[in-house]
Design a protein around this motif. Structure first.
Motif, PDB file in Angstrom:
ATOM      1  N   SER A  14      43.504  40.473  45.529  1.00 11.99           N
ATOM      2  CA  SER A  14      43.595  41.944  45.535  1.00 11.99           C
ATOM      3  C   SER A  14      44.419  42.533  44.401  1.00 11.99           C
ATOM      4  N   LYS A  15      44.956  41.731  43.479  1.00  9.63           N
ATOM      5  CA  LYS A  15      45.710  42.245  42.336  1.00  9.63           C
ATOM      6  C   LYS A  15      44.785  42.310  41.107  1.00  9.63           C
ATOM      7  N   PRO A  16      44.577  43.497  40.544  1.00 12.55           N
ATOM      8  CA  PRO A  16      43.745  43.591  39.342  1.00 12.55           C
ATOM      9  C   PRO A  16      44.402  42.900  38.153  1.00 12.55           C
ATOM     10  N   VAL A  17      43.593  42.142  37.417  1.00  8.18           N
ATOM     11  CA  VAL A  17      44.081  41.403  36.253  1.00  8.18           C
ATOM     12  C   VAL A  17      43.067  41.569  35.124  1.00  8.18           C
ATOM     13  N   GLY A  18      43.545  41.920  33.949  1.00  7.20           N
ATOM     14  CA  GLY A  18      42.683  42.011  32.779  1.00  7.20           C
ATOM     15  C   GLY A  18      42.527  40.652  32.134  1.00  7.20           C
ATOM     16  N   THR A  19      41.315  40.360  31.670  1.00  6.82           N
ATOM     17  CA  THR A  19      41.061  39.080  31.023  1.00  6.82           C
ATOM     18  C   THR A  19      39.880  39.232  30.071  1.00  6.82           C
ATOM     19  N   GLU A  20      39.488  38.149  29.454  1.00  7.53           N
ATOM     20  CA  GLU A  20      38.352  38.168  28.525  1.00  7.53           C
ATOM     21  C   GLU A  20      37.126  37.574  29.203  1.00  7.53           C
ATOM     22  N   GLN A  21      35.991  38.223  28.999  1.00  5.46           N
ATOM     23  CA  GLN A  21      34.732  37.687  29.514  1.00  5.46           C
ATOM     24  C   GLN A  21      34.465  36.346  28.847  1.00  5.46           C
ATOM     25  N   GLY A  22      33.907  35.417  29.599  1.00  2.00           N
ATOM     26  CA  GLY A  22      33.589  34.111  29.058  1.00  2.00           C
ATOM     27  C   GLY A  22      34.562  33.024  29.484  1.00  2.00           C
ATOM     28  N   ARG A  23      35.701  33.416  30.017  1.00  3.76           N
ATOM     29  CA  ARG A  23      36.653  32.431  30.512  1.00  3.76           C
ATOM     30  C   ARG A  23      36.205  31.922  31.876  1.00  3.76           C
ATOM     31  N   SER A  24      36.679  30.737  32.221  1.00  4.50           N
ATOM     32  CA  SER A  24      36.422  30.244  33.575  1.00  4.50           C
ATOM     33  C   SER A  24      37.444  30.856  34.521  1.00  4.50           C
ATOM     34  N   VAL A  25      37.117  30.855  35.795  1.00  2.00           N
ATOM     35  CA  VAL A  25      38.064  31.345  36.798  1.00  2.00           C
ATOM     36  C   VAL A  25      39.347  30.527  36.722  1.00  2.00           C
ATOM     37  N   GLN A  66      32.391  34.043  48.696  1.00  3.40           N
ATOM     38  CA  GLN A  66      31.757  32.736  48.848  1.00  3.40           C
ATOM     39  C   GLN A  66      32.817  31.647  48.688  1.00  3.40           C
ATOM     40  N   PRO A  67      33.122  30.933  49.780  1.00  2.06           N
ATOM     41  CA  PRO A  67      34.157  29.893  49.710  1.00  2.06           C
ATOM     42  C   PRO A  67      33.693  28.654  48.945  1.00  2.06           C
ATOM     43  N   ASN A  68      34.664  27.829  48.588  1.00  2.00           N
ATOM     44  CA  ASN A  68      34.427  26.513  47.985  1.00  2.00           C
ATOM     45  C   ASN A  68      33.689  26.571  46.649  1.00  2.00           C
ATOM     46  N   GLN A  69      34.062  27.536  45.821  1.00  2.00           N
ATOM     47  CA  GLN A  69      33.508  27.620  44.461  1.00  2.00           C
ATOM     48  C   GLN A  69      34.472  26.899  43.513  1.00  2.00           C
ATOM     49  N   ARG A  70      33.938  26.110  42.598  1.00  2.00           N
ATOM     50  CA  ARG A  70      34.789  25.380  41.655  1.00  2.00           C
ATOM     51  C   ARG A  70      35.257  26.326  40.545  1.00  2.00           C
ATOM     52  N   ALA A  71      36.553  26.565  40.523  1.00  2.00           N
ATOM     53  CA  ALA A  71      37.122  27.509  39.560  1.00  2.00           C
ATOM     54  C   ALA A  71      36.872  27.091  38.114  1.00  2.00           C
ATOM     55  N   CYS A  72      36.766  25.808  37.872  1.00  2.00           N
ATOM     56  CA  CYS A  72      36.578  25.340  36.491  1.00  2.00           C
ATOM     57  C   CYS A  72      35.145  25.537  36.009  1.00  2.00           C
ATOM     58  N   MET A  73      34.212  25.788  36.932  1.00  2.00           N
ATOM     59  CA  MET A  73      32.800  25.864  36.563  1.00  2.00           C
ATOM     60  C   MET A  73      32.230  27.280  36.590  1.00  2.00           C
ATOM     61  N   VAL A  74      32.991  28.226  37.141  1.00  2.00           N
ATOM     62  CA  VAL A  74      32.478  29.589  37.288  1.00  2.00           C
ATOM     63  C   VAL A  74      33.081  30.480  36.216  1.00  2.00           C
ATOM     64  N   GLU A  75      32.233  31.167  35.477  1.00  2.00           N
ATOM     65  CA  GLU A  75      32.676  32.103  34.444  1.00  2.00           C
ATOM     66  C   GLU A  75      32.991  33.450  35.091  1.00  2.00           C
TER      67      GLU A  75
END
Length: 88
Positions: A14-25, A66-75
């Motif tokens: 619930s905390k907004p965070v700015g980042t760059e598109q194209g990064r993984s979670v 959606q639970p159990n998503q791999r943070a390293c694989m999702v952009e």
């Protein structure tokens, strides 16, 4: 053609965070100083990014409900909601 990455906003527990598109979670979480975002079932040991290639399943998070998503694989994408066992 611009080579500047597009800035987007995601929410981490619930905390907004700015980042760059194209990064993984996983990269966004690590960039925010969050190194562990879940715990093991039996012993409650912290888990986060380990292999970084989707093989170990240590980096599971909930993404847009959606639970159990791999943070390293999702952009990341704009307005993505990322939830886990961490303080953002």
């Amino acid at each position: 053609m611009s080579t500047t990455p597009q800035r987007i906003t995601v929410t981490l527990n619930s905390k907004p965070v700015g980042t760059e598109q194209g990064r993984s979670v996983g990269a966004v979480l690590m960039g925010e100083g969050i190194k562990a975002w879940r715990t093991t079932r039996n012993e409650g040991k912290p888990r986060g990014l380990f292999c970084g290639i989707g093989a170990c399943y240590d980096c599971l998070v909930t993404i847009d409900g959606q639970p159990n998503q791999r943070a390293c694989m999702v952009e990341v994408c704009d307005s993505m909601n990322i939830e886990g066992d961490f303080d953002a």
